[in-house]
Design a protein around this motif. Structure first.
Motif, PDB file in Angstrom:
ATOM      1  N   ALA A 108     -11.916  20.931  41.061  1.00  0.00           N
ATOM      2  CA  ALA A 108     -12.844  22.065  41.099  1.00  0.00           C
ATOM      3  C   ALA A 108     -14.166  21.706  40.423  1.00  0.00           C
ATOM      4  CB  ALA A 108     -12.217  23.286  40.426  1.00  0.00           C
ATOM      5  N   GLU A 109     -14.091  21.048  39.285  1.00  0.00           N
ATOM      6  CA  GLU A 109     -15.305  20.647  38.581  1.00  0.00           C
ATOM      7  C   GLU A 109     -16.092  19.615  39.380  1.00  0.00           C
ATOM      8  OE1 GLU A 109     -16.855  21.939  36.328  1.00  0.00           O
ATOM      9  OE2 GLU A 109     -18.289  20.417  35.677  1.00  0.00           O
ATOM     10  N   GLN A 110     -15.384  18.719  40.048  1.00  0.00           N
ATOM     11  CA  GLN A 110     -16.052  17.695  40.849  1.00  0.00           C
ATOM     12  C   GLN A 110     -16.834  18.328  42.007  1.00  0.00           C
ATOM     13  OE1 GLN A 110     -13.528  14.470  42.063  1.00  0.00           O
ATOM     14  NE2 GLN A 110     -14.994  13.684  43.553  1.00  0.00           N
ATOM     15  N   ILE A 111     -16.228  19.293  42.694  1.00  0.00           N
ATOM     16  CA  ILE A 111     -16.922  19.965  43.797  1.00  0.00           C
ATOM     17  C   ILE A 111     -18.105  20.758  43.264  1.00  0.00           C
ATOM     18  CG2 ILE A 111     -16.710  21.709  45.610  1.00  0.00           C
ATOM     19  CD1 ILE A 111     -13.808  20.939  45.931  1.00  0.00           C
ATOM     20  N   ARG A 112     -17.920  21.424  42.120  1.00  0.00           N
ATOM     21  CA  ARG A 112     -19.019  22.197  41.542  1.00  0.00           C
ATOM     22  C   ARG A 112     -20.213  21.309  41.236  1.00  0.00           C
ATOM     23  NH1 ARG A 112     -21.780  23.566  37.202  1.00  0.00           N
ATOM     24  NH2 ARG A 112     -20.890  21.835  36.036  1.00  0.00           N
ATOM     25  N   ARG A 113     -19.946  20.153  40.626  1.00  0.00           N
ATOM     26  CA  ARG A 113     -21.052  19.265  40.270  1.00  0.00           C
ATOM     27  C   ARG A 113     -21.722  18.661  41.498  1.00  0.00           C
ATOM     28  NH1 ARG A 113     -18.966  15.723  35.022  1.00  0.00           N
ATOM     29  NH2 ARG A 113     -18.976  17.447  33.526  1.00  0.00           N
ATOM     30  N   GLU A 114     -20.922  18.337  42.498  1.00  0.00           N
ATOM     31  CA  GLU A 114     -21.472  17.671  43.672  1.00  0.00           C
ATOM     32  C   GLU A 114     -22.262  18.610  44.562  1.00  0.00           C
ATOM     33  OE1 GLU A 114     -18.570  15.528  45.870  1.00  0.00           O
ATOM     34  OE2 GLU A 114     -19.997  14.816  47.391  1.00  0.00           O
ATOM     35  N   TYR A 115     -21.773  19.848  44.715  1.00  0.00           N
ATOM     36  CA  TYR A 115     -22.405  20.763  45.663  1.00  0.00           C
ATOM     37  C   TYR A 115     -23.040  21.993  45.025  1.00  0.00           C
ATOM     38  CZ  TYR A 115     -19.719  18.182  49.175  1.00  0.00           C
ATOM     39  OH  TYR A 115     -19.187  17.197  49.968  1.00  0.00           O
ATOM     40  N   GLY A 116     -22.615  22.326  43.818  1.00  0.00           N
ATOM     41  CA  GLY A 116     -23.037  23.621  43.294  1.00  0.00           C
ATOM     42  C   GLY A 116     -23.746  23.580  41.969  1.00  0.00           C
ATOM     43  N   GLU A 117     -24.275  22.403  41.544  1.00  0.00           N
ATOM     44  CA  GLU A 117     -25.014  22.350  40.292  1.00  0.00           C
ATOM     45  C   GLU A 117     -26.230  23.250  40.429  1.00  0.00           C
ATOM     46  OE1 GLU A 117     -24.650  21.435  36.684  1.00  0.00           O
ATOM     47  OE2 GLU A 117     -23.783  19.772  37.816  1.00  0.00           O
ATOM     48  N   GLY A 118     -26.360  24.217  39.541  1.00  0.00           N
ATOM     49  CA  GLY A 118     -27.453  25.173  39.641  1.00  0.00           C
ATOM     50  C   GLY A 118     -27.083  26.430  40.403  1.00  0.00           C
ATOM     51  N   ILE A 119     -25.970  26.377  41.164  1.00  0.00           N
ATOM     52  CA  ILE A 119     -25.491  27.562  41.892  1.00  0.00           C
ATOM     53  C   ILE A 119     -24.337  28.193  41.122  1.00  0.00           C
ATOM     54  CG2 ILE A 119     -24.505  28.392  44.062  1.00  0.00           C
ATOM     55  CD1 ILE A 119     -25.792  26.040  45.459  1.00  0.00           C
ATOM     56  N   TRP A 120     -23.333  27.356  40.813  1.00  0.00           N
ATOM     57  CA  TRP A 120     -22.174  27.836  40.053  1.00  0.00           C
ATOM     58  C   TRP A 120     -22.255  27.273  38.642  1.00  0.00           C
ATOM     59  CZ3 TRP A 120     -20.150  25.357  44.868  1.00  0.00           C
ATOM     60  CH2 TRP A 120     -20.057  26.278  45.911  1.00  0.00           C
ATOM     61  N   LYS A 121     -22.370  28.150  37.657  1.00  0.00           N
ATOM     62  CA  LYS A 121     -22.432  27.712  36.261  1.00  0.00           C
ATOM     63  C   LYS A 121     -21.092  27.141  35.805  1.00  0.00           C
ATOM     64  CE  LYS A 121     -26.597  29.320  36.000  1.00  0.00           C
ATOM     65  NZ  LYS A 121     -27.750  28.407  36.072  1.00  0.00           N
ATOM     66  N   GLN A 122     -20.000  27.635  36.389  1.00  0.00           N
ATOM     67  CA  GLN A 122     -18.658  27.112  36.109  1.00  0.00           C
ATOM     68  C   GLN A 122     -17.787  27.390  37.319  1.00  0.00           C
ATOM     69  OE1 GLN A 122     -16.070  29.601  33.528  1.00  0.00           O
ATOM     70  NE2 GLN A 122     -17.963  30.623  32.895  1.00  0.00           N
ATOM     71  N   HIS A 123     -16.622  26.739  37.356  1.00  0.00           N
ATOM     72  CA  HIS A 123     -15.789  26.905  38.557  1.00  0.00           C
ATOM     73  C   HIS A 123     -14.788  28.047  38.438  1.00  0.00           C
ATOM     74  CE1 HIS A 123     -12.531  24.934  36.371  1.00  0.00           C
ATOM     75  NE2 HIS A 123     -13.295  23.890  36.141  1.00  0.00           N
ATOM     76  N   TYR A 124     -14.535  28.570  37.241  1.00  0.00           N
ATOM     77  CA  TYR A 124     -13.662  29.726  37.009  1.00  0.00           C
ATOM     78  C   TYR A 124     -12.189  29.470  37.349  1.00  0.00           C
ATOM     79  CZ  TYR A 124     -17.878  32.526  36.445  1.00  0.00           C
ATOM     80  OH  TYR A 124     -19.072  33.022  36.013  1.00  0.00           O
ATOM     81  N   GLN A 125     -11.834  28.221  37.691  1.00  0.00           N
ATOM     82  CA  GLN A 125     -10.442  27.949  38.059  1.00  0.00           C
ATOM     83  C   GLN A 125      -9.640  27.654  36.784  1.00  0.00           C
ATOM     84  OE1 GLN A 125      -9.926  28.701  41.243  1.00  0.00           O
ATOM     85  NE2 GLN A 125     -12.148  28.983  41.318  1.00  0.00           N
ATOM     86  N   LYS A 126      -9.438  28.676  36.001  1.00  0.00           N
ATOM     87  CA  LYS A 126      -8.718  28.561  34.744  1.00  0.00           C
ATOM     88  C   LYS A 126      -7.216  28.725  34.987  1.00  0.00           C
ATOM     89  CE  LYS A 126     -12.729  30.318  32.226  1.00  0.00           C
ATOM     90  NZ  LYS A 126     -13.244  31.344  31.281  1.00  0.00           N
ATOM     91  N   LEU A 127      -6.435  28.609  33.898  1.00  0.00           N
ATOM     92  CA  LEU A 127      -4.979  28.706  34.045  1.00  0.00           C
ATOM     93  C   LEU A 127      -4.568  30.023  34.693  1.00  0.00           C
ATOM     94  CD1 LEU A 127      -3.419  27.214  30.790  1.00  0.00           C
ATOM     95  CD2 LEU A 127      -3.582  26.188  33.056  1.00  0.00           C
ATOM     96  N   ASN A 128      -5.271  31.095  34.350  1.00  0.00           N
ATOM     97  CA  ASN A 128      -4.931  32.388  34.932  1.00  0.00           C
ATOM     98  C   ASN A 128      -5.054  32.357  36.453  1.00  0.00           C
ATOM     99  OD1 ASN A 128      -6.598  35.295  35.678  1.00  0.00           O
ATOM    100  ND2 ASN A 128      -4.518  35.422  34.890  1.00  0.00           N
ATOM    101  N   ALA A 129      -6.173  31.852  36.962  1.00  0.00           N
ATOM    102  CA  ALA A 129      -6.384  31.791  38.412  1.00  0.00           C
ATOM    103  C   ALA A 129      -5.378  30.864  39.080  1.00  0.00           C
ATOM    104  CB  ALA A 129      -7.808  31.329  38.713  1.00  0.00           C
ATOM    105  N   ILE A 130      -5.132  29.708  38.450  1.00  0.00           N
ATOM    106  CA  ILE A 130      -4.193  28.749  39.040  1.00  0.00           C
ATOM    107  C   ILE A 130      -2.789  29.336  39.090  1.00  0.00           C
ATOM    108  CG2 ILE A 130      -3.130  26.475  38.728  1.00  0.00           C
ATOM    109  CD1 ILE A 130      -5.787  25.562  37.510  1.00  0.00           C
ATOM    110  N   SER A 131      -2.415  30.055  38.040  1.00  0.00           N
ATOM    111  CA  SER A 131      -1.081  30.679  38.049  1.00  0.00           C
ATOM    112  C   SER A 131      -0.970  31.729  39.157  1.00  0.00           C
ATOM    113  CB  SER A 131      -0.781  31.316  36.685  1.00  0.00           C
ATOM    114  OG  SER A 131      -1.539  32.504  36.486  1.00  0.00           O
ATOM    115  N   ILE A 132      -2.073  32.390  39.462  1.00  0.00           N
ATOM    116  CA  ILE A 132      -2.070  33.383  40.539  1.00  0.00           C
ATOM    117  C   ILE A 132      -1.893  32.700  41.887  1.00  0.00           C
ATOM    118  CG2 ILE A 132      -3.495  35.090  41.752  1.00  0.00           C
ATOM    119  CD1 ILE A 132      -4.683  35.801  38.983  1.00  0.00           C
ATOM    120  N   TYR A 133      -2.596  31.564  42.093  1.00  0.00           N
ATOM    121  CA  TYR A 133      -2.421  30.823  43.336  1.00  0.00           C
ATOM    122  C   TYR A 133      -0.967  30.380  43.511  1.00  0.00           C
ATOM    123  CZ  TYR A 133      -7.541  30.328  43.099  1.00  0.00           C
ATOM    124  OH  TYR A 133      -8.886  30.571  43.018  1.00  0.00           O
TER     125      TYR A 133
END
Length: 797
Positions: A108-133
């Motif tokens: 998630a961090e890799q995609i954010r840096r490659e495509y979303g630097e300046g768009i997404w301040k963070q990826h928000y894929q924390k343990l809570n979100a991952i547990s939901i998936y």
């Protein structure tokens, strides 16, 4: 191990409240059913499939300050295959869970840096979100993990496992073991199972292993039971030995009195009740919107009205504010102090009265307006070729005729007559746009000829029509039945649902603590002389577009951001956008264009277009668009017809975009800062761009007051000697006919260090300056060797 006796005690309370809680909590079982029905790993359009599969997750994956679903949707849009691979690895049950979780976050961090630097301040894929998936995919195996909730549950049940900050995936493993113990009891309780199955409806996951039921039970412990104070003393809550002496019946009567419980008061009460009965003002502000002082002011004002109405007992204290809020709450200092300093807890009698009161018409979130009347708002549809909300400025009002060009009444004419001042509008532009582009409101009712409207917000990320079509709550929308016409009714649920979709991609910009930034701050941080700074700011104000050029290491990127701070007079990163031009950067990336979407193509707006929309929503604030390596893109192709609009004289002027035939303008409050290295072999060849931009050269500032102070801070003869030799090197570079001033070594190579060491200086010489000199003089290795010896000699004197 857990306290099973305590667990049974709580379970009795849970079963007693189950039927009352079910309508609000049912969506979790619906979310699993929706996911299981729609999840198709091999779907061609992974983004569309993901949105459909998670459509029922509501606040689980999206809330005011938490957007894992929205960011994941963005990931799927920019790199479908990488996002698909993330979930493939996460759902591979043959691999270790900890490894899968860590890989998911890294990807998630890799995609954010490659495509979303300046768009997404963070990826928000924390343990809570991952547990939901994980839970959505394998609902008979996994649970939802939430750090705060798990801590409360563990403490209430006396578990030997307590999650701790920084443990990350280890917390997940421990939480699952804890929840397994709880699940064994929950699943074996026949009375609870009968209760559950009696409420189960179509499109709900059957939950045969009781995993989701356990999730709901744990949420009940955290949000309800732990807040009631059952089985514990209130001696740590203040004030001690005071009560307003109001009964549940008293509060119920007061709640029916509009003069006491005003709309704002009821909003505070509903939000506090929804949060679990106790919260700090900051917690309420972060989750539901409104400034923190809103909750404090409304609470004190409400308490005063209650005292005046009932002549109830008031706390005897000289503190004017402290004597009022205890009528409503008990309070104590927040020990952690990470979410606000003081916690309020509803008095038990007031909480019980609120639970017995229908608060469904009260706005839970500040951004969703609950209006009076049979409907919540209107769907306003226009033909964008003839009439466009996108082209209006925020705050601009206009009239809309009740008659078409032929003088005939518009379809559903009665709707125009029913609309009232203050009603909200969901502003939709039909073919070819087919998106919700703005939010408006009616400022004056129909006078028989016109309806008067105002645009109150333009959407940075418009909401696509096909997204709306896939939402079950909207299937009965009046517009869907017959889209011919302009004004259509929206039910309260439809309006709330649409606003949730809008806020998922266009979140509320809560007020943040923003530090001031002064001219002196700039001089101290950037190491520029005051004269250069004044010239730079004057040029930017005059042109509104500048290009910072200079030698390698003069700090162009660092300076650009602080120019924005200095102009804004505050450090507000939300009004700064950063992009990097390269040879493959296109008009479609920058402005707008049609891109593959499913089986066809869909218009998607670029980063500069969206930035202009954000700036237009705040016309009294300055916004800054920073472009790194501006000379490395095909500037004429990237800007297209916007080359005219960025010129100061044409700011605010509407032109028609070639990509969609729609009107567009660049707001007057946007400043553009480009950057390029004078040592770059790629010059700017577009002379039209040169005419619209001012060019400012950043030079090595080794002799500036700021750098000299920085140098003195280290108190090192070696550092001083090296800087003097670099200055000598710069003289030779500047005099070289094949190089020149633009190739000098910048002071930035030596900045940003807090602790001095000679190893640090050696690394700069060997791994940054010397490779650069080898490129400067590839045919003169003797000169390179000479300067290597000169620079390194300072370490051996």
């Amino acid at each position: 191990m857990i306290d099973l006796e305590k667990l049974q005690t709580i379970l009795k309370e849970y079963k007693r409240d189950f039927e009352q809680r079910w309508p609000a909590e049912r969506y979790k079982w619906e979310a699993v059913y929706c996911f299981q029905t729609n999840w198709d790993f091999m779907a061609r359009d992974f983004e569309e499939m993901f949105i459909a599969a998670t459509a029922q997750t509501k606040d689980l994956l999206t809330s005011v300050n938490y957007y894992p679903r929205g960011v994941m949707r963005g990931f799927a849009a920019v790199n479908r295959d990488a996002t698909r691979a993330m979930f493939s690895r996460l759902y591979d049950e043959k691999k270790d869970l900890t490894e899968r979780v860590e890989q998911f976050q890294e990807a998630a961090e890799q995609i954010r840096r490659e495509y979303g630097e300046g768009i997404w301040k963070q990826h928000y894929q924390k343990l809570n979100a991952i547990s939901i998936y994980l839970w959505l995919r394998y609902p008979d195996t996994y649970y939802i993990y939430d750090y705060s909730e798990c801590r409360v549950v563990a403490k209430e049940l006396g578990s030997s496992f307590i999650p701790r900050r920084g443990a990350h995936a280890g917390n997940l493993i421990g939480a699952y073991a804890l929840y397994d113990e709880i699940c064994d009891v929950v699943g074996a309780d026949l009375e609870l199972q009968q209760l559950f199955h009696s409420q189960l409806q179509d499109k709900c996951w059957p939950d045969k292993k009781a995993r989701t039921l356990t999730i709901d039970f744990c949420r009940y412990i955290s949000r309800v039971y732990s807040k009631k104070g059952i089985g514990r003393s209130d001696s740590d809550w203040l004030p001690i030995d005071y009560s307003p002496e109001l009964t549940v019946a008293d509060w119920l009567d007061l709640l029916q009195d509009d003069a006491v419980f005003t709309e704002s008061s009821l909003e505070v009460m509903r939000r506090l009740l929804d949060y679990g009965g106790m919260a700090t003002c900051r917690q309420l502000s972060n989750k539901y919107g409104e400034p923190r002082n809103f909750y404090n002011f409304c609470s004190v004002a409400l308490a005063k009205r209650v005292a005046e109405k009932t002549d109830c007992n008031v706390l005897n204290t000289d503190d004017e504010e402290a004597k009022w809020w205890p009528i409503l709450y008990m309070g104590k200092r927040d020990e952690k102090d990470h979410e606000g300093g003081y916690i309020w807890k509803l008095r038990p009698e007031l909480e019980e009265a609120l639970q017995q009161t229908d608060l469904s018409r009260v706005s839970l979130y500040a951004y969703v307006s609950v209006l009076k009347g049979p409907h919540a708002a209107w769907w306003f549809s226009v033909n964008p070729v003839i009439w466009s909300f996108s082209s209006l400025d925020v705050g601009e009002t206009l009239s809309f005729s009740l008659y078409n060009e032929n003088g005939n009444k518009r379809r559903i004419f009665d709707h125009f007559l029913e609309a009232r001042s203050g009603d909200f509008l969901i502003c939709y532009e039909a073919i070819p746009v087919r998106k919700i582009v703005a939010i408006g409101k009616i400022v004056k009712e129909s006078d028989g000829e016109n309806l008067y409207l105002e645009k109150i917000e333009g959407l940075v990320h418009p909401v696509d029509f096909h997204t709306l079509e896939n939402i079950p709550e909207l299937k009965e929308m009046e517009y869907f039945a017959n889209p011919q016409g302009n004004l259509f009714k929206l039910s309260r649920n439809e309006y709330t649902c649409i606003m949730d979709l809008i806020r998922e991609e266009n979140p509320v910009d809560h007020k943040r603590i923003i530090k001031p930034y002064t001219r002196d701050d700039f001089i101290r941080e950037v190491y520029m002389t005051r004269g250069h700074f004044d010239t730079l700011i004057s040029l930017l104000k005059h042109k509104q577009n500048i290009i910072l050029q200079g030698a390698p290491g003069v700090g162009k990127t660092y300076t650009a951001k602080r120019i924005a701070y200095a102009m804004m007079r505050e450090q507000d990163d939300s009004r700064i956008e950063f992009v990097h031009f390269h040879e493959n950067y296109t008009y479609e990336d920058f402005v707008a264009g049609y891109k593959p979407q499913g089986a066809g193509y869909e218009l998607q707006y670029g980063i500069f277009y969206r930035f202009c929309q954000r700036a237009a929503n705040m016309p009294n604030k300055s916004f800054f668009f920073i472009i790194d390596d501006i000379n490395r893109g095909n500037v004429g192709q990237i800007f297209g017809e916007l080359m005219l609009l960025v010129e100061k004289a044409y700011r605010g002027t509407l032109i028609t975009l070639s990509c969609n035939g729609m009107p567009f303008s660049v707001p007057k409050n946007i400043y553009i800062i480009g950057m390029m290295s004078m040592a770059d072999t790629v010059p700017i060849r577009d002379y039209v761009l040169r005419r619209r931009f001012g060019f400012f050269e950043l030079i090595p500032e080794f002799d500036s007051d700021g750098f000299r102070a920085y140098e003195r801070h280290f108190d090192s003869d070696t550092f001083h000697a090296l800087i003097e030799r670099v200055k000598d090197l710069n003289k030779e570079i500047a005099e070289d006919p094949h190089l020149g001033r633009g190739y000098r070594i910048g002071h930035g190579y030596f900045c940003g260090q807090t602790e001095y060491s000679e190893e640090w200086l050696m690394e700069i010489v060997d791994y940054e300056i010397m490779p650069l000199l080898s490129e400067y003089w590839p045919d003169d290795p003797e000169k390179v060797r000479h300067w290597g010896n000169v620079l390194r000699s300072v370490f051996y004197d």
